[in-house]
Write a protein that holds these residues in place. Structure first.
Motif, short mmCIF file in Angstrom:
data_model
loop_
_atom_site.label_atom_id
_atom_site.label_comp_id
_atom_site.label_asym_id
_atom_site.label_seq_id
_atom_site.Cartn_x
_atom_site.Cartn_y
_atom_site.Cartn_z
N ALA A 73 0.83 -1.21 0.00
CA ALA A 73 0.00 0.00 0.00
C ALA A 73 0.87 1.26 0.00
N SER A 74 0.39 2.26 -0.73
CA SER A 74 1.11 3.53 -0.75
C SER A 74 0.91 4.26 0.57
N ILE A 75 1.62 5.35 0.74
CA ILE A 75 1.61 6.10 2.00
C ILE A 75 0.73 7.33 1.84
N ASP A 76 -0.24 7.47 2.74
CA ASP A 76 -1.13 8.62 2.73
C ASP A 76 -0.79 9.63 3.82
N LEU A 77 -0.10 9.19 4.86
CA LEU A 77 0.16 10.06 6.01
C LEU A 77 1.53 9.74 6.59
N LEU A 78 2.32 10.79 6.84
CA LEU A 78 3.59 10.65 7.54
C LEU A 78 3.38 11.11 8.98
N ILE A 79 3.83 10.28 9.93
CA ILE A 79 3.70 10.62 11.35
C ILE A 79 5.09 10.57 11.98
N GLY A 104 -7.97 10.84 8.95
CA GLY A 104 -8.79 10.06 8.03
C GLY A 104 -7.98 9.08 7.20
N ALA A 105 -6.88 8.57 7.78
CA ALA A 105 -6.00 7.66 7.06
C ALA A 105 -6.09 6.26 7.64
N LEU A 140 -2.92 5.45 16.58
CA LEU A 140 -4.26 5.22 16.02
C LEU A 140 -5.07 6.51 16.03
N ALA A 141 -4.89 7.31 17.07
CA ALA A 141 -5.58 8.61 17.13
C ALA A 141 -5.13 9.52 16.01
N ALA A 142 -3.84 9.52 15.70
CA ALA A 142 -3.32 10.35 14.61
C ALA A 142 -3.89 9.91 13.27
N ARG A 172 4.17 23.31 9.00
CA ARG A 172 4.32 22.07 8.22
C ARG A 172 3.47 20.94 8.78
N VAL A 173 3.25 20.92 10.08
CA VAL A 173 2.46 19.83 10.69
C VAL A 173 0.98 20.14 10.46
N ASN A 174 0.47 19.63 9.34
CA ASN A 174 -0.87 19.98 8.87
C ASN A 174 -1.90 18.89 9.10
N ALA A 175 -1.52 17.82 9.80
CA ALA A 175 -2.46 16.72 10.04
C ALA A 175 -2.63 16.44 11.53
#
Length: 230
Positions: A2-8, A155-156, A148-150, A126-129
């Protein structure tokens, strides 16, 4: 894959080089009440844990409680030291600006400490999520709650999240959340052999300088390497 939708990103030891400051103050503070020569054994492998859990380990090991007010004094002194001494991880701002993914931060630290770290590193915009702290969930890392909360907040799907962590505690949390993990080894507190521990845990790759991160993210996402920021 799977591709990456969110960087944490984790905060301490990934965005700012704060773990070394906090660990030094913790050792010095505990050495006032417990034998300093035995503290290495007690504190080995504890970075990434919340300080309250580390203090419980010390109290159990030595068989006597710390004095009243110790925890409040420790936190106040650690926070003061970090705010006066801490520096961003070299290259972290440029690296994260070069990655075109939504970015969240998930940390065991207190929320006000994370917000300070973002200001110090120049990463507030930069931290937009979202910014997520262990204060906001039922259990801290190594439980997966904060990760999991992040993912939920952005919505990822957890399986489409990529996490940057420096500690076994944090990597365990992210892997338990079903996320992919990169291990960062460039902070001042990282002990010898730590990268191998992370890889054995299930971290996909490790890296030692933030300049490597954009290429790693692009490779894992099946994309060409990003251009450096102007």
């Amino acid at each position: 894959m799977a591709s990456i939708d969110l960087l944490i990103c984790d905060c301490d030891g990934v965005l700012i080089d704060s773990e070394i400051v906090a660990e030094r103050n913790l050792r010095q503070s505990l050495a006032q009440f417990y034998p300093a020569d035995e503290l290495n054994q007690v504190l080995e492998g504890t970075f990434g844990l919340q300080s309250r859990d580390i203090l419980k380990l010390a109290e159990h090991y030595f068989g006597r409680p710390l004095p009243a007010g110790f925890v409040d004094n420790l936190h106040a002194h650690t926070e003061a030291l970090i705010r006066s001494e801490v520096q961003p991880i070299p290259g972290v701002r440029d690296a994260l600006l070069a990655i075109e993914l939504p970015l969240a931060v998930a940390s065991n630290s207190r929320l006000d400490g994370v917000q300070f770290a973002l200001k110090r590193a120049g990463l507030v915009e930069r931290v937009n999520a979202g910014v997520y702290s262990a204060e906001q969930v039922a259990l801290p890392k190594p439980a997966p709650d904060v990760y999991l909360a992040a993912a939920k907040g952005a919505g990822a799907s957890p399986g489409r999240c990529l996490v940057v962590e420096d500690s076994v505690t944090g990597a365990t949390a992210a892997l338990a959340a079903g996320m992919r993990v990169l291990g960062f080894l460039g902070a001042s507190h990282i002990p010898p052999g730590h990268g191998q521990r992370l890889l054995e845990l299930g971290v996909e790759r490790t890296f030692t300088h933030m300049r490597e991160l954009p290429q790693l993210v692009a490779t894992l996402n099946g994309l060409p390497a990003p251009l450096p920021p102007h």
